[in-house]
Design an enzyme around this catalytic site. Structure first.
Site, PDB file in Angstrom:
ATOM      1  N   GLU A 153      -9.128 -36.640  25.536  1.00  9.10           N
ATOM      2  CA  GLU A 153      -9.024 -36.616  26.987  1.00  9.10           C
ATOM      3  C   GLU A 153      -9.961 -35.522  27.453  1.00  9.10           C
ATOM      4  O   GLU A 153      -9.834 -34.379  27.040  1.00  9.10           O
ATOM      5  CB  GLU A 153      -7.573 -36.313  27.375  1.00  9.10           C
ATOM      6  CG  GLU A 153      -7.292 -36.539  28.834  1.00  9.10           C
ATOM      7  CD  GLU A 153      -6.388 -35.471  29.373  1.00  9.10           C
ATOM      8  OE1 GLU A 153      -5.269 -35.311  28.880  1.00  9.10           O
ATOM      9  OE2 GLU A 153      -6.846 -34.763  30.297  1.00  9.10           O
ATOM     10  N   CYS A 189      -5.731 -31.391  34.344  1.00  7.44           N
ATOM     11  CA  CYS A 189      -6.655 -32.507  34.103  1.00  7.44           C
ATOM     12  C   CYS A 189      -6.691 -33.438  35.306  1.00  7.44           C
ATOM     13  O   CYS A 189      -7.649 -34.177  35.499  1.00  7.44           O
ATOM     14  CB  CYS A 189      -6.211 -33.322  32.899  1.00  7.44           C
ATOM     15  SG  CYS A 189      -5.692 -32.349  31.494  1.00  7.44           S
TER      16      CYS A 189
END
Lengths: 522, 522
Positions: free
Chosen positions: B265, B302
């Site tokens: 990620e 994120c």
């Protein structure tokens, strides 16, 4: 239906301006007419642009719409009738019964995915309802479904001109997932490919779908294949073929600005492990059955038993005698292409010349286009020392590895690369030992078979036709059976969505009950 | 518990002989004691050998055994008490409430995967029973389950020292799947990592599991990380971090003799799309809520909203005024590391110097270790022309893109790379337009949010924390929520197996009913 040699770009048929290619009569090596014009990069561009522009509309058709589309493809393939069977027999050298059976399998796969669509479980709908009273923070409503990845590139396989080609398992599962498909036809059977391609194209028209859902390209070289995998609009690749081509596609896909998944089924020698009690009790029977599996379809199955690992016992002589006797009676069989036949013969010659290998027997000799079955023998030490003996010889060749001890058996299996299947022959008295080997077998293969062989791949829910590298590029996937659809799907979550914006399958009214949806209060 | 600075190799603790590293007090930049000895390649070798040798035994523990192991890890983490909270606060600069909340999330994730194991649905058990009477050929009994991929490498993330690190979501889901885990600790929080690592190590001991199930390595450079991804015994990688490191791991994994999946990620600017009716009705409110989401955790999520795309309408002035007013009142916040703070400041300076961008407002200034929130503005034409404006500035910075027309809005969204989330602010009057955008949003992101922001990632069944490249390396996966376990599983079929050789979960007695098993007669 007339075979024209044209490319199918959406609903348009056009003659490719690149080098021509021809189908070849497998039994004679003679050219079949017409010639097929190879695609140019502009044709590929048009196919990709059409696929990309049709993706959103196609994937939002209802599952039932897509099910009817798949069924229409199946009907259209059957409607071609004997012309398809005859062209496929000519191009592949496969006998009528096999080609008819493969057509049945192809149609069956399309209908399987229609039923998968109607079942809806593939969407893996998950609904976590809002918890407005939760502390310290409320939980929003969150719902998950799976959607198609995007346009998919499919490469036809030489050894299944119907079931793993234009409308084979890769295409059927990708179309079911809501992904447009661009097929690069295998040059071994362009006429078969065009006939099936037109059946798909007609189904697109019949069902009123966006035309970019399907295109079919021919190319005599590698340019179109490589450019197709590299194209930014392509989001996944389905491939069955050689390790060289498969790993080349993996490299191209990994080097793109946006890497994409490649599902390549490549190379497997499908070890057969014979445990001592089974060998002692029925070595002769195992030898005979091995030859039947080995020579099926001229040994050109991905699951062909190319390696037999025997933990020696009293039955070994009976096993090899029966293997030799049965093999000698086997007829030579026409191979898929003269090139494949040549490779097979080269592989056999290399084994014959290998000083660490002994010939057990050969089948009846054939003509220049036929493969002659062959079985060889070596021992564990030589097998472990010579990596070339681990390589696939595509065709009806097998190598028996004699192991004197359980330790040798473990060493031989441990040294293997990833496989599609591992078969074990074991009687009850072998189970204790077999049980200790199963974890190792599981790490090496996607499917384990007891007292049988890997040939005969059922199209069902529980099938895994896949396995660790280099059997495939991705051990998390199967290319046969209903689970194959998962390769072309990705999950998407919808948070705090109004029911007016949710896809129908995610709304309260339509969401299936707890059998297929997960409705939790964590 | 005393922090020793040792590597945890299975149940052995040893001091690494490579360059030392130290935790750093985020608020002052001062070194925290003790130093951590960096791992040498021999340590990595030992950890990998232990992991590989424990894999078969560990994955054949019962799901309930593994559930109790995960729960024990959770208990052991809680038992560390305030020492963990304080060390984590010191190393990360995060406030107590956030760290305590993150600990709760970490423990919750471990318990979620315990419940996933007990539920059994993750195995996706499929049973196709034999059809001995079927013509032309009988069908054998075929059963499918999922097994672990093998030892998994997990890389701790700087921004979630607990929930995405040593015992975070990657570790919890991999251990649940039956995979041993080797964690490379993030050098931003080595003390926190050791404390949590010992909690896991103690749980391994408490539960009598094979010691290779877990190891923890420290390294001040890249050697160990790269060698870990390249090691032939590692079968998958879990990573959260920068695009540069993530793509480097992807390349290493793809270039191995046996390529393996990488779940990285990496990078997302989490676009927020504001439709005109919502803007007109509540532009001020949206601006205020945006600042709250933007400044949460110093903008180091994120899912931080780094881009706001506004289809202009009467509410735009109210939106920017409210955004500016609220932002000016926001306090500067300590960032995770001095290096991250420096990068953030560099990013802000670059935006300030960019002639195509206008500053809207800045938050209160802070000290050398604190990030000052900032909002900028540009128009669609400039955004489209300047790719550097699409890049993530990790921290509390956001860029508002003004679009004059729906066409501009579509062009801007179409130009975006893959994202973790896309939020849309839309009132009922916007729904018709929003509905036309949803397919595009789905292609760009793993999670869509209506009238909210992507921050606050629920740990639940329906969560997708993932998305198309470069948000992640693999859009088919999520790293948060129960579906995360699927990343570390692969399917295996068992054909014609005697019940005496089948795994317990595949036998008739134990197979769950049609709710989770598929029992079909195709």
């Amino acid at each position: 239906m007339t075979i024209t040699g044209e490319l199918l770009i959406g609903l348009e048929n056009r003659r490719g301006g690149n080098s021509q290619l021809w189908g070849v009569e497998a039994t004679s090596g003679e050219r079949l007419q017409p010639g097929f014009g190879g695609a140019e990069l502009g044709d590929l561009e048009d196919a990709c642009a059409l696929a990309a522009s049709s993706f959103d509309a196609y994937r939002e058709t209802t599952p039932d719409d897509r099910a009817r589309f798949l069924e229409r493809i199946a009907d259209n393939i059957l409607a071609i009738g004997d012309e398809l069977i005859e062209r496929c027999m000519a191009e592949s050298g496969l006998p009528r019964a096999r080609v008819e059976g493969e057509r049945g399998r192809t149609v069956g796969q399309l209908r399987l995915f229609a039923s998968v669509l109607r079942d809806g479980g593939y969407l893996d709908i998950r609904i976590d309802k809002a918890l407005p009273e939760r502390t310290p923070a409320p939980r929003p409503d969150i719902r998950l479904r799976h959607i198609g990845l995007g346009p998919v590139a499919v490469f036809g396989a030489s050894n299944f001109p119907l079931a793993f080609s234009v409308a084979g398992g890769d295409t059927a599962s990708a179309l079911a997932a809501g992904c447009p498909v661009i097929v690069k036809a295998h040059s071994a059977h362009p006429g078969t490919s065009e006939l099936v391609g037109r059946a798909v194209q007609n189904a697109v028209r019949d069902c009123g779908l966006p035309e970019g859902v399907f295109s079919l390209l021919f190319d005599s070289g590698r340019q179109i294949s490589q450019a197709l995998v590299a194209d930014h609009r392509i989001k996944a690749v389905g491939f069955t073929g050689s390790r060289g081509a498969g790993t080349a596609f993996m490299q191209i896909a990994a080097s793109r600005p946006e890497p994409i998944p490649v599902y390549a089924e490549m190379s497997s020698i499908n070890p057969v492990v014979v445990f001592p009690k089974a060998l002692a009790a029925r070595g002769g029977e195992i030898g005979r059955d091995l030859v039947a599996a080995l020579t099926l379809g001229a040994g050109q199955f991905c699951t062909n038993p190319g390696l037999v690992i025997v933990l020696e016992d009293s039955g070994y002589a009976a096993f090899t005698a029966s293997l030799a006797d049965t093999l000698k009676q086997s007829q030579a069989a026409t191979m898929l292409t003269p090139g494949i036949c040549k490779s097979y013969r080269d592989g056999i010659e290399a084994l014959e010349a290998n000083p660490f290998v002994k010939m057990i027997a050969k089948g009846a000799p054939g003509n220049n286009f036929q493969g002659q079955a062959a079985a060889f023998e070596t021992d564990a030490a030589n097998f472990l020392a010579h990596k070339e003996l681990h390589e696939e010889v595509f065709g009806a060749a097998t190598l028996v590895v004699r192991c004197a001890t359980v330790g040798e058996l473990r060493a031989v299996v441990s040294a293997l690369e990833g496989q599609l299947t591992i078969s074990m022959h074991a009687d009850e008295g072998d189970y204790e030992e077999a049980r200790r080997f199963i974890p190792l077998f599981e790490r090496k293969a996607g499917r384990l078979i007891l007292n049988g062989f890997g040939t005969g791949v059922e199209v069902c829910h529980a099938m895994v036709h896949g396995g660790p590298f280099p059997a495939t590029s991705d051990s998390r996937a199967t290319s046969v059976g209903s689970l194959a659809i998962a390769r072309f799907l990705r999950p998407v979550s919808y948070q705090s969505f109004s029911s007016k914006l949710l896809a129908a399958e995610l709304t309260e009214e339509n969401s299936c009950d707890s059998q297929c949806g997960r409705d939790s209060e964590l």
